[in-house]
Every structure is written in structure tokens, then in C-alpha cells.
Motif scaffolding. Structure first.
Motif, PDB file in Angstrom:
ATOM      1  N   GLY A  70     -17.297   3.389   2.613  1.00 12.05           N
ATOM      2  CA  GLY A  70     -16.105   2.996   3.351  1.00 12.05           C
ATOM      3  C   GLY A  70     -14.831   3.121   2.539  1.00 12.05           C
ATOM      4  N   ILE A  71     -13.743   3.311   3.262  1.00 14.35           N
ATOM      5  CA  ILE A  71     -12.381   3.256   2.711  1.00 14.35           C
ATOM      6  C   ILE A  71     -11.621   2.297   3.616  1.00 14.35           C
ATOM      7  CG2 ILE A  71     -10.208   4.509   2.413  1.00 14.35           C
ATOM      8  CD1 ILE A  71     -12.040   5.540   0.397  1.00 14.35           C
ATOM      9  N   HIS A  72     -10.944   1.332   3.017  1.00 10.59           N
ATOM     10  CA  HIS A  72     -10.143   0.355   3.765  1.00 10.59           C
ATOM     11  C   HIS A  72      -8.737   0.426   3.189  1.00 10.59           C
ATOM     12  CE1 HIS A  72     -14.016  -1.102   5.199  1.00 10.59           C
ATOM     13  NE2 HIS A  72     -14.412  -1.049   3.945  1.00 10.59           N
ATOM     14  N   ILE A  73      -7.790   0.888   4.002  1.00  9.85           N
ATOM     15  CA  ILE A  73      -6.476   1.272   3.486  1.00  9.85           C
ATOM     16  C   ILE A  73      -5.363   0.748   4.394  1.00  9.85           C
ATOM     17  CG2 ILE A  73      -6.689   3.499   4.661  1.00  9.85           C
ATOM     18  CD1 ILE A  73      -5.277   4.801   2.298  1.00  9.85           C
ATOM     19  N   PRO A  74      -4.280   0.224   3.823  1.00  9.62           N
ATOM     20  CA  PRO A  74      -3.157  -0.223   4.655  1.00  9.62           C
ATOM     21  C   PRO A  74      -2.602   0.946   5.472  1.00  9.62           C
ATOM     22  CG  PRO A  74      -2.856  -0.943   2.384  1.00  9.62           C
ATOM     23  CD  PRO A  74      -4.015   0.008   2.396  1.00  9.62           C
ATOM     24  N   ILE A  75      -2.221   0.683   6.700  1.00  7.05           N
ATOM     25  CA  ILE A  75      -1.772   1.737   7.608  1.00  7.05           C
ATOM     26  C   ILE A  75      -0.560   2.488   7.047  1.00  7.05           C
ATOM     27  CG2 ILE A  75      -0.324   0.261   9.074  1.00  7.05           C
ATOM     28  CD1 ILE A  75      -2.579   3.083  10.341  1.00  7.05           C
ATOM     29  N   GLU A  76       0.347   1.789   6.365  1.00 12.67           N
ATOM     30  CA  GLU A  76       1.530   2.472   5.813  1.00 12.67           C
ATOM     31  C   GLU A  76       1.130   3.499   4.762  1.00 12.67           C
ATOM     32  OE1 GLU A  76       4.628   2.527   7.015  1.00 12.67           O
ATOM     33  OE2 GLU A  76       3.748   1.268   8.583  1.00 12.67           O
ATOM     34  N   PHE A  77       0.173   3.149   3.908  1.00 10.39           N
ATOM     35  CA  PHE A  77      -0.291   4.114   2.906  1.00 10.39           C
ATOM     36  C   PHE A  77      -1.118   5.209   3.565  1.00 10.39           C
ATOM     37  CE2 PHE A  77      -3.170   5.164  -0.832  1.00 10.39           C
ATOM     38  CZ  PHE A  77      -2.291   6.109  -1.334  1.00 10.39           C
ATOM     39  N   ALA A  78      -1.865   4.872   4.604  1.00  9.12           N
ATOM     40  CA  ALA A  78      -2.627   5.880   5.341  1.00  9.12           C
ATOM     41  C   ALA A  78      -1.676   6.916   5.947  1.00  9.12           C
ATOM     42  CB  ALA A  78      -3.482   5.225   6.424  1.00  9.12           C
ATOM     43  N   LYS A  79      -0.532   6.459   6.454  1.00  7.55           N
ATOM     44  CA  LYS A  79       0.472   7.388   6.999  1.00  7.55           C
ATOM     45  C   LYS A  79       1.002   8.295   5.896  1.00  7.55           C
ATOM     46  CE  LYS A  79       2.160   4.373  10.696  1.00  7.55           C
ATOM     47  NZ  LYS A  79       3.305   3.551  11.154  1.00  7.55           N
ATOM     48  N   GLU A  80       1.330   7.710   4.751  1.00  2.23           N
ATOM     49  CA  GLU A  80       1.830   8.475   3.600  1.00  2.23           C
ATOM     50  C   GLU A  80       0.814   9.533   3.168  1.00  2.23           C
ATOM     51  OE1 GLU A  80       3.211   6.898  -0.503  1.00  2.23           O
ATOM     52  OE2 GLU A  80       3.715   5.335   0.969  1.00  2.23           O
ATOM     53  N   ALA A  81      -0.447   9.102   3.046  1.00  3.48           N
ATOM     54  CA  ALA A  81      -1.509  10.009   2.617  1.00  3.48           C
ATOM     55  C   ALA A  81      -1.721  11.124   3.642  1.00  3.48           C
ATOM     56  CB  ALA A  81      -2.806   9.233   2.389  1.00  3.48           C
TER      57      ALA A  81
END
Length: 168
Positions: A70-81
Motif C-alpha cells: 500500500g501507499i497512503h499519501i495526502p491528496i495535495e502531494f498526490a496531485k503534485e506527484a
């Protein structure tokens, strides 16, 4: 007590799994997402299963053992990535589909890296299609009696987790 598990004749120690996860996450972010300043912060201070404004990608493992990556990531960083991965600006992203696809692909790449570790030890491992959960407030609970490795990472103010759950 350090985690260790054995499947067939292969034994895996927590330190080796953590090292492989750290190396894999940094490689994926560097080569596929073009983000080089990911910092690992292992060990995790306390268990985490509750996420706020985040997205979680999960890939099941099956074969000689079962488990989940699994990867659990804040949505803001997910957008950046996602924007970086696609060679776009943040404001060019349309809706959540691209973000969900990108997090699914990041999770799939990490699962592939973990599969290679197990395959190199003569274990048969198959991967499921990535599953995505996202929301403003949710909990991910893994019902298992197996072993878990959770590695926290930071990039600037963003903190995310890479997880490996194993049922031997």
C-alpha cells in the motif's frame, strides 16, 4: 522484537524489507515522478490507519503467501506527484481520474519491486489490479494475523506511508 518471516526456505528480516521498500520508493519517485527529495523516517512512531484528505493505493499479493502493498499519501502531494509524472502543471489536472490512475501506478510499481525481491528468493508471487480509496476522512484496517512493515516518508510538509502486509 524485529519482524522476521519464513516462506518455503526463504527468510526475510524486517531490516531487509524496510531497506528494499526505502530503495524502491526513492527509485520510483526519482525515475518515474522526477521527485528526488523523498526522505524516509523509519521507524514509524505509532501505528496509523486513519487518513485525512488522502488517497490510498493497494495491490494484493498472492501465490506462495498472500499480502498487500500500500501507499497512503495526502491528496495535495498526490496531485503534485501526478502532475510531475504526467509532465503537466497542477492546474492542468482535470478531476480525480488522473490522480487515482497515478497513485494506482505508483502502488503497482512498488508492488512490482517487492515481487522482484520475493521472486529472487524462488517464491511465486502474483499481483492484483490496484485498488484506490480516497476521501476527506477514512480508515484503512487490515484484518490479519500476519506481519506488517510500515515505512513513513516525507517530502517537504507532506508525509506518506508505504506498507507491506504479509500473511505467510
Amino acid at each position: 522484537m524485529a519482524l522476521s518471516f519464513t516462506v518455503k526456505e526463504a527468510t526475510f528480516k524486517e531490516a531487509d524489507l524496510v531497506g528494499h521498500i526505502v530503495e524502491s520508493v526513492k527509485k520510483i519517485f526519482s525515475t518515474m515522478i522526477f521527485i528526488d527529495d523523498i526522505v524516509d523516517e523509519y521507524p514509524l512512531a505509532k501505528p496509523e490507519s486513519h487518513f485525512i484528505a488522502s488517497i490510498s493505493g493497494m495491490v494484493g499479493l498472492g501465490g506462495d503467501f498472500s499480502g498487500m502493498v500500500g501507499i497512503h499519501i495526502p491528496i495535495e502531494f498526490a496531485k503534485e506527484a501526478t502532475a510531475s509524472m504526467l509532465g503537466m502543471e497542477l492546474d492542468e489536472l482535470e478531476g480525480e481520474d488522473d490522480i487515482h490512475d497515478a497513485v494506482g501506478e505508483i502502488t503497482n510499481m512498488l508492488a512490482g519491486e517487492i515481487k522482484m525481491l520475493f521472486s529472487a528468493n524462488n517464491l511465486t508471487v502474483g499481483l492484483s489490479t490496484p485498488s484506490i480509496i480516497s476521501g476527506s476522512d477514512y480508515t484503512v484496517e487490515v484484518v490479519s494475523s500476519g506481519a506488517a512493515v510500515v515505512v513513513p516518508f516525507n517530502r517537504n510538509e507532506h508525509r506518506f506511508l508505504a506498507t507491506l502486509q504479509i500473511e505467510a
